[in-house]
Design an enzyme around this catalytic site. Structure first.
Site, mmCIF file in Angstrom:
data_model
loop_
_atom_site.group_PDB
_atom_site.id
_atom_site.type_symbol
_atom_site.label_atom_id
_atom_site.label_comp_id
_atom_site.label_asym_id
_atom_site.label_seq_id
_atom_site.Cartn_x
_atom_site.Cartn_y
_atom_site.Cartn_z
ATOM 1 N N ASN A 1 -3.205 4.198 12.774
ATOM 2 C CA ASN A 1 -4.487 3.300 12.839
ATOM 3 C C ASN A 1 -4.144 1.788 12.599
ATOM 4 O O ASN A 1 -5.071 0.998 13.292
ATOM 5 C CB ASN A 1 -5.491 3.589 11.673
ATOM 6 N N HIS A 2 -3.349 1.439 11.829
ATOM 7 C CA HIS A 2 -3.011 0.205 11.599
ATOM 8 C C HIS A 2 -1.605 -0.376 11.317
ATOM 9 O O HIS A 2 -0.725 0.689 11.037
ATOM 10 C CB HIS A 2 -3.948 -0.295 10.464
ATOM 11 N N GLN B 1 -3.907 -5.048 6.264
ATOM 12 C CA GLN B 1 -3.593 -3.801 7.206
ATOM 13 C C GLN B 1 -4.493 -3.881 8.632
ATOM 14 O O GLN B 1 -5.354 -3.235 8.480
ATOM 15 C CB GLN B 1 -3.717 -2.763 6.475
ATOM 16 N N ASP C 1 -6.170 -3.357 11.949
ATOM 17 C CA ASP C 1 -6.499 -2.140 12.859
ATOM 18 C C ASP C 1 -5.661 -2.415 14.250
ATOM 19 O O ASP C 1 -6.073 -3.449 14.843
ATOM 20 C CB ASP C 1 -7.763 -1.822 12.919
ATOM 21 N N ASP D 1 0.944 -0.986 -0.161
ATOM 22 C CA ASP D 1 0.138 0.046 0.047
ATOM 23 C C ASP D 1 0.855 1.207 0.067
ATOM 24 O O ASP D 1 0.677 2.144 0.956
ATOM 25 C CB ASP D 1 -0.897 0.096 1.183
ATOM 26 N N ARG E 1 2.485 13.715 9.592
ATOM 27 C CA ARG E 1 1.273 13.875 9.199
ATOM 28 C C ARG E 1 0.545 12.465 9.379
ATOM 29 O O ARG E 1 1.180 11.566 9.210
ATOM 30 C CB ARG E 1 1.469 14.129 7.507
ATOM 31 N N ASP F 1 -1.817 9.824 9.461
ATOM 32 C CA ASP F 1 -2.659 9.164 8.443
ATOM 33 C C ASP F 1 -3.864 8.393 9.076
ATOM 34 O O ASP F 1 -3.639 7.913 9.982
ATOM 35 C CB ASP F 1 -1.741 8.051 7.667
ATOM 36 N N GLU G 1 -4.430 13.862 8.672
ATOM 37 C CA GLU G 1 -4.929 13.561 7.339
ATOM 38 C C GLU G 1 -6.359 13.135 7.412
ATOM 39 O O GLU G 1 -6.651 11.803 8.050
ATOM 40 C CB GLU G 1 -4.130 12.272 6.543
#
Lengths: 473, 609
Positions: free
Chosen positions: B150-151, B216, B218, B108, B246, B248, B290
């Site tokens: 997050n993940h 991915q 979480d 990703d 930043r 995400d 983000e």
């Protein structure tokens, strides 16, 4: 005739009587030079002062509210003027505002003098009454005073002054007895919380003879707005200059999203007017009168404009078909003179302006209940004008350009009707006989206007008539 | 410490990190993974202190892979980027934004991080990153990077430990469930590839939760150990000297039954905790959210306005970018004016980030129904605008390489409210290669010179990660830094000049935005007003002709009666502002930047000179 108010020194009132007489004497020469003067078609035979009110404007300056009756043969119409005079300074107004007096002080039409017009707003904000002139804010309106005003340059038949980018005061030039329709409809729409008007904030009113009269209307001004004509012609310009040959919906300047939202806004306003002032069903007599009015106009115009001759039969048939439209035909208060120049694109969406109705129509005509399809027809005509204005003066041999103009108009007329239908629940194109007749009637009116004023533009309504006649047959 | 069998060791899925410090290189007796610590590395000196630097900074997004290759392997790296800092300093860049350079299986684009404490081997090492920081800071350039809270990648040793040992220290690091029924109100974001937010893991015999790809998982922010572990990762990089992150995918940290699992109060609570940690331990470093959402929702991520914002310092203003393109296509200021009118005020201590191009494109999923309708009607149905949503293009090809439009767009980027983010290569008008596909079209090597591989790498051309652009219009022989630096009329020198002008007037960065409206819809005119520290009002006036045709405009500048507009690039004095509307004419796609200067005595000025 009222002159100086009691609060002023007695010696002044005599001066003002003389001054007013002198001004009235100078006006027959001066009035025809003013854009807003509606009687340019006939010579002025006399100008008589009806009322003069000395407005408080500070020392060494004079601000005189003047109402005169303009006589042109058997026609007598009242007009409103603001007269300014300064003892010791030259005002910052254009030379054309100056009214040359045979023997008197230097006076001028004062709507362009920010030092004087600022007092009008303050009088409204202060709910002042000066002699018979009533300055009043609308209920609930909180006005900021002390703003300076500048007239906008684009207006045709009235004079509007913008204050500090916040308010706009429209001074009606030719006065009609009774509360002005523009103010009446704005108040009605405000009452039902219409989202598509500039809120009315105040008024200036008084008496004219026995009848009340509206001299001015103060509204919210939209500094972020651009009018619909400019918006639409921006799109036309983009489309006509594009070398790709792509249809209008595929080009960057596509206006149809705006046209669609504009259709929605107009339908919203019609619904608001219906809610505020009601609707009724037009009867057969009314339809017959409508036919007569349209046919009469056609005959009058055709007598003057030979280019119309070939369409007279077809047009007459289209108009007479209105008599056979099956009931119900709904009538209600409408805008009355809707076109792209009467709508404003603001950051919040479209607004409709100037609910006065057609400037040339009589007050009785303007206040009759009419079909909302008249407004739709007016907008459809305006899309044709916007599309074709670039062709004016280009000669009529460029068929490609003419076809492209047609394509633009078709695309945006359809989008407007789609938007209107979405809100109204009924597609105006389903009322084809009425809509077509109203559009053609409007086009005949345009033929007369262009023939008299802008012969280069005559091709615009004529080509529309040709197209509508072909489509209808 | 114990050594586990290779294919069950938590670090077995990490690639190329055998000889470098990495997470899970060994395991404590209780199952805790040994992780690299900041003290194992050198630390970079900080850039000069300036707590609100981000409000005025010009950002530059650069892909490490694409900028410069120092070791000749055909792939850009951190040392190569460090070698080009003189160029970036010359251009006027204040802060580099690097998309993720962490260890990753790259399924990703590097946002699938397999070790937060190691650098992707082809980019270099943590030491190389410290070197980059050191070199950047010595030039006054700051560096921020993406961090995905997050993940993780499923290759992350935490996930490997979690799936293998549900009762171990990482057993509760992810969101596990015996079935896939929970949180059914959460939408599936990547509908094209994922059919559920739950995926069954045969190793653990349970389902794990993932808002993005099924590779991915979480992280479980309900677990205090996860919250602390993520704070420690921030501390790791901040200790080394990084200037910010930043963040995400921030809206998705927490889950709660019966909600859409986005923007939950507890997510904001955790962001406040992160922010408090930064303020306490690393003042002057920044957090950029983000959150690809509508501005009215994004402002939540700035936090409490009463204290100047207590969550993120910055957030991207996503909808502005497509609106700029739409406005120029429509030759109408309304798309821009509308979105800025709908943008709520933001707390004192915060700033928007704005951009014309980056690797994130607008998606219409985030907007309200009305807005989506508007955007589709106005934007997505236009074939050329559609291209702007789907396939990623660079600025120059989007604008048909029209220099006037490139300048107009850049002028708006540098003058609309927010800190501008340039995308690498756009300053020289680089092209794209749509045949490389969606992702890679705009990720080709930076074009430094007309030499082999565009001067990007000395490797064999066949080894370069993507071929440099070679078409006649945008190819590196025509478009490159070297030739543009040598030409005073180049886009590069023009861009550099405009950045310098912007920096002379803090009003561009921090001034209040006032839309001047006006009767010509093709002209977007606005003021940026800033009361300077000495109490003087600094007013910059920006006038942009969105039409390809020349336009007149009458501006209401009554507030500035008596001031004199001074054009900012050439210092030419225009006629003084009077009471009446101020008339300007602009060429097609032209623009002006003026300072509205107090009118001083011109004669005196001349005699002093």
């Amino acid at each position: 005739m009222s002159t100086a108010p009691g609060s002023h020194r007695a010696s002044e009132s005599q001066t003002h009587d003389d001054l007013v007489t002198q001004i009235a004497a100078a006006l027959p020469e001066w009035l025809p030079t003013q854009r807003w003067f509606g009687g340019k078609d006939r010579a002025i035979t006399a100008v008589r002062p009806l009322a003069a009110t000395d407005l408080p404007a500070g020392d060494d300056v004079l601000l005189l509210h003047l109402v005169v009756e303009v006589e042109q043969g058997d026609r007598r119409e009242p007009y409103q003027l603001l007269i300014g005079h300064r003892d010791d300074q030259v005002p910052d107004v254009p030379a054309s505002a100056s009214i040359p007096l045979a023997d008197g002080p230097a006076v001028y039409e004062a709507s362009g003098d920010a030092d004087l017009t600022c007092h009008l707003l303050d009088l409204v904000a202060g709910s002042a009454t000066v002699d018979g002139l009533r300055f009043a804010p609308e209920p609930g309106a909180e006005l900021e005073s002390g703003l300076r005003g500048h007239p906008i340059s684009t207006e045709q038949s009235n004079t509007s002054i913008v204050y500090g980018g916040q308010y706009i005061l429209k001074l009606f030039r030719k006065l009609t007895p009774g509360t002005n329709k523009d103010l009446v409809l704005h108040r009605a729409l405000r009452e039902v919380q219409s989202e598509h008007i500039a809120d009315p904030l105040g008024s200036i009113s008084g008496e004219l003879g026995e009848e009340s009269v509206t001299f001015g209307m103060l509204q919210r001004f939209m500094p972020d707005a651009a009018d619909g004509w400019v918006m639409a012609t921006t799109s036309v310009r983009d489309y006509m200059a594009d070398p790709s040959g792509l249809p209008p919906e595929d080009l960057g300047g596509d206006f149809s999203g705006e046209a669609y939202r504009l259709g929605r806004a107009v339908a919203d306003v019609h619904a608001d007017l219906a809610q505020a002032l009601g609707t009724r069903e037009a009867d057969a007599d009314e339809l017959a009168e409508t036919v007569t009015a349209m046919v009469d106009r056609l005959e009058r115009v055709a007598a003057d404009v030979p280019e119309l001759a070939q369409h007279v039969d077809g047009l007459g048939a289209a108009f007479r078909a209105v008599a056979d439209v099956p009931p119900p035909v709904t009538a209600q208060s409408v805008h009355g003179d809707l076109h792209l120049g009467q709508v404003l694109r603001t950051l919040q969406g479209w607004l409709l302006l100037d609910f006065e109705g057609e400037p040339a129509a009589s007050a009785a005509e303007r206040s009759t209940l009419r079909s909302p399809l008249r407004d739709v027809a007016g907008m459809l005509r305006s899309f044709d004008y916007a599309a074709q204005q670039l062709l004016v003066g280009q000669g009529d041999d460029d068929h490609d350009q003419a076809e492209r103009a047609d394509a633009w108009a078709r695309h945006n007329r359809a989008a407007f009707c789609d938007g209107y239908a979405k809100v109204a629940g009924r597609d105006p194109r389903d009322d084809a006989v009425l809509l077509r007749a109203f559009e053609l009637d409007k086009a005949v009116y345009e033929v007369a206007y262009e023939h008299a004023n802008r012969p280069d533009w005559l091709l615009v309504p004529l080509s529309s008539i040709r197209r509508l006649m072909t489509e209808g047959s | 410490m114990t050594t586990q069998h290779e294919d069950t060791a938590p670090d077995h899925a990490l690639e190329g990190l055998e000889d470098t410090p990495h997470t899970g290189e060994s395991v404590e007796a209780d199952g805790t993974l040994v992780e690299p610590q900041a003290d194992d590395f050198a630390h970079a000196e900080q850039a000069p202190s300036d707590p609100e630097w981000f409000k005025r900074a010009v950002f530059y997004e650069v892909l490490v892979r694409a900028f410069a290759d120092s070791d000749g392997d055909g792939t850009g790296d951190l040392r190569g980027l460090a070698d080009k800092l003189d160029y970036l300093e010359w251009l006027g860049v204040d802060c580099l934004w690097l998309p993720p350079f962490y260890a990753s299986p790259l399924r990703d684009g590097g946002y699938d991080i397999s070790d937060f404490r190691a650098v992707l081997p082809e980019f270099g090492t943590v030491d190389d990153f410290v070197h980059l920081l050191e070199e950047a800071h010595s030039r006054g350039i700051r560096v921020i990077t993406d961090l995905v809270l997050n993940h993780t990648s499923d290759a992350h040793p935490w996930f490997q430990a979690s799936r293998q040992d549900p009762d171990g220290p990482y057993g509760d690091f992810y969101v596990w469930s015996d079935d896939d029924s929970a949180y059914s109100d959460a939408r599936i974001i990547f509908v094209d590839t994922e059919s559920s937010n739950w995926t069954y893991d045969p190793v653990r015999g349970q389902f794990f939760w993932h808002r993005f790809f099924s590779h991915q998982p979480d992280l479980n922010f309900e677990n205090p150990a996860v919250r602390e572990a993520m704070l420690d990762i921030l501390r790791f990089w901040l200790d080394l000297g990084i200037d910010g992150f930043r963040l995400d995918a921030v809206p998705y940290l927490f889950e709660e039954e019966g909600t859409n699992c986005e923007n939950l109060p507890r997510t904001h609570e955790y962001l406040r905790e992160v922010r408090a940690t930064i303020d306490r331990e690393f003042p002057g470093r920044v957090l950029l959210a983000e959150a690809n959402q509508w501005p009215a929702d994004v402002v939540e991520y700035f936090g409490d306005p009463a204290v100047g914002g207590d969550e993120c310092h910055m957030a991207f203003h996503f909808p502005l970018m497509p609106r700029i393109f739409m406005a120029v296509r429509r030759e109408s200021r309304f798309p821009i004016s509308e979105i800025l009118a709908q943008t709520p005020p933001i707390p004192d201590g915060t700033q928007w980030g704005i951009f014309l191009r980056n690797h994130d494109e607008l998606t219409l999923e985030m907007v309200t129904d009305d807005e989506r309708d508007y955007m589709y009607r106005e934007y997505a149905k236009d074939p050329r605008m559609k291209a702007n949503i789907g396939i990623r293009r660079r600025l120059a090809p989007l604008l048909e390489n029209d220099r006037n439009q490139l300048e107009l767009f850049t002028a708006m980027l540098l003058s609309l409210p927010g800190s501008p983010v340039l995308y690498y290569g756009d300053e020289i008008g680089m092209g794209d290669n749509i045949w490389l596909g969606d992702r890679d079209a705009v990720r080709t090597p930076m074009q430094w010179s007309p030499d082999r591989n565009a001067g990007f790498s000395r490797s064999d051309p066949g080894r370069v990660y993507l071929p440099p652009i070679m078409d006649p219009t945008y190819g590196y022989e025509a478009i490159n830094v070297e030739s543009q630096q040598g030409s005073s009329a180049s886009l590069l020198n023009w861009t550099r000049r405009m950045i310098a002008v912007r920096k002379e007037h803090p009003a561009f960065a921090e001034g209040e935005f006032v839309d001047l409206g006006g009767s010509n819809p093709s002209v977007l005119a606005y003021e940026r007003r800033l009361v300077r520290e000495d109490g003087e009002l600094d007013v910059v006036l920006c006038v942009n002709n969105l039409s390809r045709f020349p336009q007149p405009v009458e501006l209401n500048l009554a507030d500035h009666e008596g001031r004199t507009p001074v054009e900012l690039t050439g210092r030419v004095r225009f006629p003084r502002v009077g009471e009446l509307p101020y008339l300007l004419t602009l060429p097609g796609h032209g623009f002006y930047w003026f300072q509205l200067a107090e009118t001083d005595d011109e004669g005196e000025r001349r005699s002093m000179a």
